[in-house]
Write a protein that holds these residues in place. Structure first.
Motif, mmCIF file in Angstrom:
data_model
loop_
_atom_site.group_PDB
_atom_site.id
_atom_site.type_symbol
_atom_site.label_atom_id
_atom_site.label_comp_id
_atom_site.label_asym_id
_atom_site.label_seq_id
_atom_site.Cartn_x
_atom_site.Cartn_y
_atom_site.Cartn_z
ATOM 1 N N MET A 1 44.512 31.679 32.604
ATOM 2 C CA MET A 1 43.257 30.902 32.401
ATOM 3 C C MET A 1 43.152 30.060 31.671
ATOM 4 O O MET A 1 43.590 29.507 30.031
ATOM 5 N N TYR A 2 43.164 28.894 32.346
ATOM 6 C CA TYR A 2 43.416 27.360 31.260
ATOM 7 C C TYR A 2 42.396 27.514 30.357
ATOM 8 O O TYR A 2 40.979 28.102 30.382
ATOM 9 N N MET A 3 42.784 27.192 28.921
ATOM 10 C CA MET A 3 41.083 27.315 28.043
ATOM 11 C C MET A 3 41.560 26.422 26.923
ATOM 12 O O MET A 3 42.320 25.985 26.224
ATOM 13 N N PRO A 4 40.415 24.970 27.459
ATOM 14 C CA PRO A 4 40.792 23.461 26.581
ATOM 15 C C PRO A 4 40.478 23.810 25.526
ATOM 16 O O PRO A 4 39.431 25.186 24.674
ATOM 17 N N ILE A 5 41.381 23.677 24.128
ATOM 18 C CA ILE A 5 40.983 23.126 22.547
ATOM 19 C C ILE A 5 41.466 21.995 21.962
ATOM 20 O O ILE A 5 42.441 21.408 23.062
ATOM 21 N N LEU A 6 40.451 21.608 21.906
ATOM 22 C CA LEU A 6 40.384 20.106 20.844
ATOM 23 C C LEU A 6 41.885 19.779 20.561
ATOM 24 O O LEU A 6 42.001 20.736 19.183
ATOM 25 N N ALA A 7 42.379 18.938 20.398
ATOM 26 C CA ALA A 7 43.993 18.601 19.927
ATOM 27 C C ALA A 7 43.737 18.614 18.200
ATOM 28 O O ALA A 7 44.088 18.881 17.363
ATOM 29 N N ALA A 8 42.552 17.730 17.992
ATOM 30 C CA ALA A 8 42.109 18.096 16.450
ATOM 31 C C ALA A 8 41.817 18.596 15.914
ATOM 32 O O ALA A 8 42.438 19.266 14.524
ATOM 33 N N GLU A 36 51.959 16.707 19.031
ATOM 34 C CA GLU A 36 52.178 16.428 19.715
ATOM 35 C C GLU A 36 53.146 16.886 20.680
ATOM 36 O O GLU A 36 53.720 16.478 21.275
ATOM 37 N N MET A 37 54.782 17.744 20.019
ATOM 38 C CA MET A 37 55.882 18.220 20.790
ATOM 39 C C MET A 37 55.211 19.070 21.277
ATOM 40 O O MET A 37 56.136 19.478 22.089
ATOM 41 N N SER A 38 54.053 20.014 20.882
ATOM 42 C CA SER A 38 53.852 20.791 21.574
ATOM 43 C C SER A 38 52.983 20.894 22.638
ATOM 44 O O SER A 38 52.608 21.862 23.705
ATOM 45 N N THR A 39 51.695 20.290 22.416
ATOM 46 C CA THR A 39 51.133 19.762 23.883
ATOM 47 C C THR A 39 51.539 17.928 24.028
ATOM 48 O O THR A 39 50.606 18.166 25.027
ATOM 49 N N GLY A 40 51.981 17.509 23.929
ATOM 50 C CA GLY A 40 52.148 16.058 24.046
ATOM 51 C C GLY A 40 50.956 15.060 23.197
ATOM 52 O O GLY A 40 50.470 13.434 24.120
ATOM 53 N N ALA A 41 49.885 15.284 22.935
ATOM 54 C CA ALA A 41 48.687 15.048 22.216
ATOM 55 C C ALA A 41 49.533 13.969 20.953
ATOM 56 O O ALA A 41 49.651 15.040 20.125
ATOM 57 N N ASP A 45 45.563 10.549 20.607
ATOM 58 C CA ASP A 45 44.130 10.922 20.672
ATOM 59 C C ASP A 45 43.267 11.848 20.494
ATOM 60 O O ASP A 45 42.593 12.587 20.943
ATOM 61 N N CYS A 46 44.510 12.814 19.430
ATOM 62 C CA CYS A 46 42.951 13.602 18.461
ATOM 63 C C CYS A 46 41.992 13.032 17.529
ATOM 64 O O CYS A 46 40.813 13.824 17.689
ATOM 65 N N HIS A 47 42.114 11.575 16.975
ATOM 66 C CA HIS A 47 40.891 11.684 16.783
ATOM 67 C C HIS A 47 39.906 10.593 17.713
ATOM 68 O O HIS A 47 38.650 10.811 17.911
ATOM 69 N N LEU A 48 40.273 10.487 19.524
ATOM 70 C CA LEU A 48 39.758 10.197 20.081
ATOM 71 C C LEU A 48 38.722 11.810 20.884
ATOM 72 O O LEU A 48 38.050 11.368 21.707
#
Length: 286
Positions: A1-8, A36-41, A45-48
């Motif tokens: 199941m996809y569980m979103p989390i903030l990259a920050a 970045e290397m594990s999620t692409g963010a 992206d983290c700041h946004l």
């Protein structure tokens, strides 16, 4: 199941895991690179406020980082000359100084005839040889490696990056088994050069995780690899060909002296971007 989390939030978790292990600047750089290397963010992206999927085995990743294992081994990959190279416990982590060595080789290629035959001794992940195969037009690159596990990783990297080269299992100390007719225009190497007595001053993430086979040399004979490389290159380099090696900054003059004999000319000791003795270059004279 996809569980979103903030990259920050992932960045903050990495910082918390390693904040006592590195300088504040290193902690910042490692945290953003790893996310970045594990999620692409990206950092932006983290700041946004971008949301990502939490990487698989994230808690285990944080645990390994907290134990001071380098992030490149945790993820099994690292950057070299703007390319991602797969890594394993039998390969050194590529370093910026070695990128300079590649630049020095590229600078010598124009002085050789085409096609240029290049040998990389002790290729590890293949970062030097693969970079040269991709960046040097008409180069024919061969790489030697003593570790089967490192050779396998280098071959995987060559395939994933689309590089055409030969990666062979070969102990440089057994170079006399090669045919005398096998010659190269350029031989390059980043061999083991750290003395065991220097280990006490080195970071734990280097001494405990990077392969000793690729790092250390006997205190009684720290130039052992350069001695065999000089001997091998004097037989297998074409006349006017070039030898380029990365060296121990503490042994610059001693390493240079190995090439100051009748077999070589244009011997140079060069510094890296930190101003430290890091490379010796020599041209075959006979």
């Amino acid at each position: 199941m996809y569980m979103p989390i903030l990259a920050a939030d992932l960045v903050r978790q990495v910082k918390l895991a390693i904040q006592s292990l590195y300088s504040a600047q290193e902690v910042e750089a490692i945290a953003y690179l790893l996310v970045e290397m594990s999620t692409g963010a990206t950092r932006m992206d983290c700041h946004l406020g971008k949301e990502v999927e939490e990487p698989k085995d994230w808690e285990h990743i944080l645990t390994r980082l907290a134990e001071q294992e380098p992030w490149q081994y945790v993820l099994g990959k690292g950057w070299f000359r703007d390319r991602i190279f797969g890594l394993n416990s039998h390969t050194l982590i590529p370093r910026p100084e070695t990128e300079e060595l590649v630049d020095l080789v590229l600078g010598k290629i124009s002085s050789t005839h085409s096609p240029c035959r290049i040998l990389d001794v002790g290729t590890g992940s293949g970062c030097i040889a693969i970079s040269l195969a991709l960046e040097a037009a008409h180069a024919q690159v061969t790489a030697w490696e003593i570790s089967p596990d490192a050779q396998k990783q280098a071959m995987q990297n060559a395939k994933s990056l689309g590089a055409d080269l030969a990666i062979e299992l070969q102990d440089v100390f057994q170079w006399s088994t090669r045919s005398d007719s096998e010659t190269w225009d350029i031989i390059v190497s980043n061999p083991p050069y750290v003395m065991f007595q220097e280990a006490a001053q080195m970071e734990r993430h280097v001494t405990e995780f990077e392969p000793g086979l690729a790092l250390f040399v006997p205190d009684a004979n720290p130039l052992i690899f350069y001695q065999v490389l000089e001997s091998m290159a004097s037989r297998h380099l074409k006349r006017a060909g070039w030898m380029l090696v990365e060296i121990n900054q503490a042994l610059g003059k001693e390493t240079k002296a190995l090439f100051e004999n009748e077999r070589w000319k244009n011997v140079e000791l060069k510094q890296d971007f930190h101003g430290k003795d890091r490379f010796v270059i020599a041209q075959k004279d006979i």
